[in-house]
Design an enzyme around this catalytic site. Structure first.
Site, PDB file in Angstrom:
ATOM      1  N   GLU A 176      -5.423  -8.408   0.063  1.00 28.24           N
ATOM      2  CA  GLU A 176      -6.212  -8.071   1.258  1.00 28.24           C
ATOM      3  C   GLU A 176      -7.652  -7.823   0.853  1.00 28.24           C
ATOM      4  O   GLU A 176      -7.905  -7.101  -0.109  1.00 28.24           O
ATOM      5  CB  GLU A 176      -5.711  -6.799   1.964  1.00 28.24           C
ATOM      6  CG  GLU A 176      -4.488  -6.950   2.800  1.00 28.24           C
ATOM      7  CD  GLU A 176      -4.154  -5.673   3.570  1.00 28.24           C
ATOM      8  OE1 GLU A 176      -5.083  -4.884   3.878  1.00 28.24           O
ATOM      9  OE2 GLU A 176      -2.968  -5.460   3.864  1.00 28.24           O
ATOM     10  N   GLU A 215       0.806  -1.220   0.000  1.00 30.49           N
ATOM     11  CA  GLU A 215       0.000   0.000   0.000  1.00 30.49           C
ATOM     12  C   GLU A 215       0.839   1.270   0.000  1.00 30.49           C
ATOM     13  O   GLU A 215       0.819   2.077   0.929  1.00 30.49           O
ATOM     14  CB  GLU A 215      -0.977  -0.004   1.185  1.00 30.49           C
ATOM     15  CG  GLU A 215      -2.038  -1.079   1.080  1.00 30.49           C
ATOM     16  CD  GLU A 215      -3.134  -0.969   2.116  1.00 30.49           C
ATOM     17  OE1 GLU A 215      -4.169  -1.621   1.922  1.00 30.49           O
ATOM     18  OE2 GLU A 215      -2.954  -0.229   3.112  1.00 30.49           O
TER      19      GLU A 215
END
Length: 446
Positions: A352, A170
């Site tokens: 995720e 991320e």
């Protein structure tokens, strides 16, 4: 498992897994030579984390990893995505190598393999050594080289056993929230510093890919990008402009240069002062998969008091959410998979996806979490639709195995398939653990 089966069945060797990260679960923050990270410092800075909580102990995975691997084995997952803690391996970020830290990951990796679970190692999940931040951190161009040195050490140590590698988790979250919005470590709010961090992290990714290719025979390499549709809170010109700029910072500032070789148009001119000769070629290195973290869409609004003029808006009042204000929008997940397939033409691994809750152990000693089960049912069904539409989805990892330290939210939101009592460290599988186990089993050959 209704609705979650693609018409043509799950692809052969589809990977089912769970994800965690080092600072969120390991604990042992001051043990065996580990140095401080920028998140250790943020967590002891008053009022930066909910209830002033920290990852100092977290889920005590450092000591309890055999129990957690047993839970994974019982779940039936193929793979475990975890992160290596840079400050546990290099306490100041460079020079001094901490053998005790390296040994911990040796034990973890060997135990996973013994249990028949494939290790997927992520080199960076937000825990920059504080010693490197003191030297300028990601705002310092040299940090890309420091990362390459760290990646080389990890690749040489673990590459004989770990073949699936992730450079970063991320990118846009830790740069935007750490250098433009004070929502994460190191808590800087400055445009130029944010832009430098974007470019230097991109350089570090490219250098990391090259290191892994050089030192890990048969490496399968990717990066993990958070991607969510960004929609204006209101249909005004100001909110539409805010949404367009947030979309570039959130969704495009990293995958576009890494895969397509250029920065997206709205921020490209801003990046020009920081680009040196050869940089874009160094950033755009071939990868094997696109790692997607996705939860729900984002609503943007104009905020002229913010660093970039945009802020987070509210989702429509009638839209369902996780229980922590994140909207639940399954169609947006399918659409994101379709857009990735169109734009980047890479295999996708969902690294995720999950749902928060305030789960508690009931009088019978069970943890019932029907909201999470419904969320996972809806989202895996939309993933199946994307597969049917031709998207090359190779795997799906639930966030998360355990109820973990959730950064600025502390231990409030619980994402785990396994409930953790953070006082006693007792683990209790939730009803969603049983649901996910059954889903995995339903995809196996009879």
């Amino acid at each position: 498992m209704s609705g979650a089966l693609p018409k043509n069945g799950w692809r052969e060797n589809f990977t089912w897994g769970v994800s965690t990260s080092a600072y969120q679960i390991e604990g042992a923050a001051h043990e065996d030579g580990r140095g401080p990270s920028i998140w250790d410092i943020r967590a002891i800075t008053k009022d930066k984390v909910y209830k002033n909580e920290s990852g100092e102990t977290a889920c005590d995975h450092y000591h309890r990893y055999p129990e957690d691997i047993a839970l994974m084995k019982g779940l039936g997952v193929d793979a475990y995505r975890f992160s290596l803690a840079w400050p546990r391996i290099l306490p100041t970020g460079r020079t001094f190598v901490n053998e005790a830290g390296l040994d911990f990951y040796d034990r973890l990796i060997d135990s996973l393999l013994e249990a028949g679970i494939e290790p997927w190692a992520c080199l960076y999940h937000w825990d920059l050594p504080q010693g490197l931040h003191n030297l300028g951190g990601w705002a310092q161009r040299d940090c890309a080289g420091w990362f390459a040195d760290y990646a080389t050490l990890c690749a040489r140590r673990y590459g004989d056993r770990v073949k699936k590698w992730i450079t970063f988790n991320e990118f846009s979250v830790f740069t935007l929230f750490g250098y433009a919005i004070d929502w994460a470590a190191p808590g800087i709010t400055d445009r130029a510093t944010h832009l430098r961090a974007i470019h230097h992290v991109n350089l570090a990714h490219g250098k990391g890919v090259d290191v892994l290719r050089s030192h890990v025979k048969g490496a399968v390499i990717g990066a993990v990008h958070n991607r969510q549709a960004v929609w204006p809170e209101k249909e005004t010109e100001a909110d539409r402009r805010a949404a367009a700029l947030l979309n570039e910072h959130w969704n495009l500032a990293f995958p576009d240069p890494q895969i397509l070789g250029h920065y997206p148009p709205l921020i490209a001119r801003d990046m020009e002062p920081y680009i040196q000769g050869g940089d874009m070629a160094q950033i755009c290195r071939p990868v094997d998969f696109f790692g997607l973290n996705h939860y729900g869409p984002i609503f943007a609004k104009e905020d002229l008091n913010s660093t970039w003029g945009f802020g987070w808006g509210d989702s429509p009042p009638d839209s369902p959410d996780h229980g922590i204000g994140w909207p639940v929008w399954p169609d947006a997940f399918r659409d994101e998979l379709l857009e990735l397939h169109r734009r980047y033409k890479l295999p996708v691994v969902v690294t995720e996806n999950g749902c928060a809750g305030d789960d508690a152990v009931n009088a019978e000693g069970r943890v019932e979490d029907p909201r999470r089960i419904k969320y996972l049912e809806l989202y895996t069904a939309k993933m199946a639709e994307a597969l049917d539409a031709g998207v090359d989805v190779r795997g799906y990892f639930v966030w998360s195995l355990l109820d973990a330290f959730e950064w600025g939210s502390g231990y409030g939101p619980r994402f785990g398939l396994v409930h953790v009592d953070h006082t006693t460290q007792t683990r209790t599988p939730k009803s969603s653990y049983d649901w996910y186990k059954a889903l995995i089993q339903s995809t196996r050959p009879a």
